[in-house]
Design an enzyme around this catalytic site. Structure first.
Site, mmCIF file in Angstrom:
data_model
loop_
_atom_site.group_PDB
_atom_site.id
_atom_site.type_symbol
_atom_site.label_atom_id
_atom_site.label_comp_id
_atom_site.label_asym_id
_atom_site.label_seq_id
_atom_site.Cartn_x
_atom_site.Cartn_y
_atom_site.Cartn_z
ATOM 1 N N SER A 95 0.840 -1.200 0.000
ATOM 2 C CA SER A 95 0.000 0.000 0.000
ATOM 3 C C SER A 95 0.869 1.242 0.000
ATOM 4 C CB SER A 95 -0.918 0.010 1.228
ATOM 5 O OG SER A 95 -1.435 1.316 1.419
ATOM 6 N N ASP A 143 -5.849 0.380 -9.256
ATOM 7 C CA ASP A 143 -7.033 1.209 -9.479
ATOM 8 C C ASP A 143 -7.708 0.916 -10.820
ATOM 9 O OD1 ASP A 143 -6.744 2.482 -7.025
ATOM 10 O OD2 ASP A 143 -5.459 4.046 -7.853
ATOM 11 N N LYS A 155 -11.696 -0.637 -1.342
ATOM 12 C CA LYS A 155 -11.541 0.640 -2.053
ATOM 13 C C LYS A 155 -12.813 1.472 -1.833
ATOM 14 C CE LYS A 155 -7.409 -0.099 -3.601
ATOM 15 N NZ LYS A 155 -6.304 0.701 -3.060
ATOM 16 N N ARG A 174 -14.771 5.160 -9.958
ATOM 17 C CA ARG A 174 -14.190 4.293 -10.993
ATOM 18 C C ARG A 174 -15.190 3.235 -11.477
ATOM 19 N NH1 ARG A 174 -9.250 6.435 -10.937
ATOM 20 N NH2 ARG A 174 -8.157 6.662 -8.964
HETATM 21 C C1 S3P Z 1 -2.796 5.655 -3.738
HETATM 22 C C2 S3P Z 1 -2.518 4.356 -3.420
HETATM 23 C C3 S3P Z 1 -3.422 3.232 -3.693
HETATM 24 C C4 S3P Z 1 -4.486 3.605 -4.722
HETATM 25 C C5 S3P Z 1 -5.104 4.940 -4.443
HETATM 26 C C6 S3P Z 1 -4.035 6.035 -4.439
HETATM 27 C C7 S3P Z 1 -1.829 6.715 -3.396
HETATM 28 O O1 S3P Z 1 -4.082 2.867 -2.491
HETATM 29 O O2 S3P Z 1 -5.487 2.618 -4.764
HETATM 30 O O3 S3P Z 1 -6.081 5.259 -5.403
HETATM 31 O O4 S3P Z 1 -1.958 7.845 -3.897
HETATM 32 O O5 S3P Z 1 -0.903 6.431 -2.623
HETATM 33 P P1 S3P Z 1 -3.447 1.787 -1.458
HETATM 34 O O6 S3P Z 1 -2.272 2.378 -0.841
HETATM 35 O O7 S3P Z 1 -4.558 1.557 -0.471
HETATM 36 O O8 S3P Z 1 -3.165 0.578 -2.315
#
Ligand code: S3P
Length: 449
Positions: free
Chosen positions: A178, A326, A353, A401
């Site tokens: 993450s 995403d 999400k 999305r």
């Molecule tokens: C993001 C990380 C991702 C992604 C989100 C944006 C970011 O989430 O899904 O839309 O800007 O660091 P996760 O860290 O929960 O995977």
């Protein structure tokens, strides 16, 4: 009529499909991840940071509003531009009012890290969807660093951050890949004594690391690991935000699946930690050419030339999942239009999400006649013909999305489809309907029946 199952529907809806081939040249808005970080680091820097290409979305505006509330002057000389008068690492002012992150998981999780080491207390709140998203994943490492953050039952927002704590660096191995958790820990690390190290089970987007470095903070990082120490300063710099690959993804898939399409998407951010969808689609047979690859603001960008192609189902490599995290709603649509079966595994994160994206996409595509078997961490999608069920309303569950992906699916349906609860598309892609219509998609605003 299909009963709606999502809470808090706004009544805003779209009428979509069936569509014409997508044609011409388009630009999509600025990157959401980079825009959030530009505001945060600009606010905490010494000096004036000018951001160009800023995403004028509800999510990123919410983050800017939070810093405004914390005493940072942020000007908007023109749309997509911000001038941030940084107050330095210790210059934020506390606010008695709650700080509203809107729909933005990135906003809330990164702010938790940035605010964990402040002298003042803060409360982070969000909308209905954000209030159901897990925050334990950031609270755990931040509290281990000495922060005192409380959440509602189950680790859900609101987050109460108790100020005045002394933070200590940490060596933290993320249990899930993450970028948000990694970034929260690194931002708290700016305020911590000693070294903070973050290790990832799989490399994720490295915008925080790159931007900290551009703002003059000593940091070492490589795919899967980042390391910094507290006690330095951030120095203001210019930030140029490339177009968001995740926003381009809807048009990449639309131009791929709608026969006769040929579309060029200009200056798309091509950070390798974001472009997993290209690998998956190419393995399915897509015709996507990268033209004029170049750098913009330290990020790789390229124009994408997309032509319609016949797709075949694949087993999506599990190693690609974080690089296209995403893009799965859009990939579901590509899979629904492909010959044969597409198998998605290792994607349980999709359940936390903006909606449970495995469930919401499976449910909506089933209504369009596609056979999908949902699993705990993925789905098996059998490509087929999309049928517009008479009077069906496809539920987007307030997830931007999902709404945009269903609009693409509708282009291939054999009749008009209603997609409900679409207001949150403004969180990441203001102007989507107009741009989609200009490219050839049949899409207009309507009312939920
Ligand atoms: C993001 C990380 C991702 C992604 C989100 C944006 C970011 O989430 O899904 O839309 O800007 O660091 P996760 O860290 O929960 O995977």
């Amino acid at each position: 009529m299909t009963p709606r199952t999502d809470a808090g529907s706004t009544g805003a809806a779209w009428i979509a499909g069936p569509g014409q081939p997508l044609r011409g040249t388009i630009c999509v808005p600025g990157d959401k991840s980079i825009s959030h970080r530009a505001v945060m680091l600009g606010a905490l820097a010494e000096g004036v940071t000018r951001v160009r290409g800023f995403l004028e979305g509800d999510d990123t505006r919410a983050t800017a509003r939070v810093f405004d509330q914390l005493g940072v002057r942020i000007e908007t000389p023109t749309a997509s531009e911000r001038v941030i008068h940084g107050v330095g690492l210790h210059g934020l002012r506390g606010s008695n009012a709650s700080l509203d992150c809107g729909n933005a998981g990135t906003g809330m999780r990164l702010l938790a890290g940035a605010l964990a080491g402040q002298r003042f207390d803060a409360t982070l709140i969000g909308d209905v969807s954000l209030s159901q998203r897990p925050m334990g994943r950031v609270i755990k490492p931040l509290n281990a660093m000495g922060a005192r953050i409380d959440a509602a039952a189950g680790g859900l927002p609101p987050l109460r951050i108790n100020g005045g704590q002394r933070l200590q660096g940490i060596d933290y191995a993320l249990p899930v890949a993450s970028a948000q958790v990694k970034s929260a820990v690194l931002l708290a690390g700016l305020y911590a004594r000693g070294e903070t190290v973050v290790r990832e089970p799989h490399p994720t987007r490295d915008y925080t690391e790159r931007m900290l470095s551009a703002f003059g903070w000593p940091i070492t990082f490589a795919p899967g690991q980042a390391r910094l120490s507290g006690g330095h300063a951030l120095r203001a710099t210019g930030v140029e935000v490339p177009a968001d690959f995740s926003s381009a993804a809807f048009f990449i898939v639309a131009a791929t699946v709608v026969p006769g399409s040929e579309l060029r998407i200009q200056a798309v951010g091509m950070n390798p930690r974001r472009t997993g969808l290209l690998h998956a689609l190419r393995a399915m047979g897509a015709d996507i050419v990268e033209l004029d690859p170049r750098e913009q603001g330290g990020e790789p960008v390229a124009d994408l030339h997309v032509r319609h192609a016949t797709l075949r189902g694949i087993d999506v490599p599990v190693a690609l999942v974080p690089d296209m995290i995403d893009e799965f709603p859009a990939l579901f649509v590509a899979a629904a239009c492909a010959k044969g079966r597409t198998l998605i595994r290792g994607a349980a994160e999709l359940r936390v999400k903006e909606s449970d994206r495995l469930a919401t996409m499976s449910g909506a595509l089933r209504l369009l006649g596609i056979a999908i078997e949902e699993t705990a961490d993925g789905a098996s999608i059998q490509g087929g013909h999309l049928r517009a069920a008479p009077a069906a309303i496809l539920a987007s569950h307030g997830d931007h999305r999902i709404a945009m992906s269903l609009a693409i699916a509708a282009q291939l349906a054999d009749g008009e489809v209603t997609i409900d609860d679409v207001a949150n598309v403004a969180t990441s892609f203001p102007g989507f309907v107009a741009l989609a219509a200009r490219a050839g998609m049949a899409l207009r605003e309507g009312n939920s029946r």
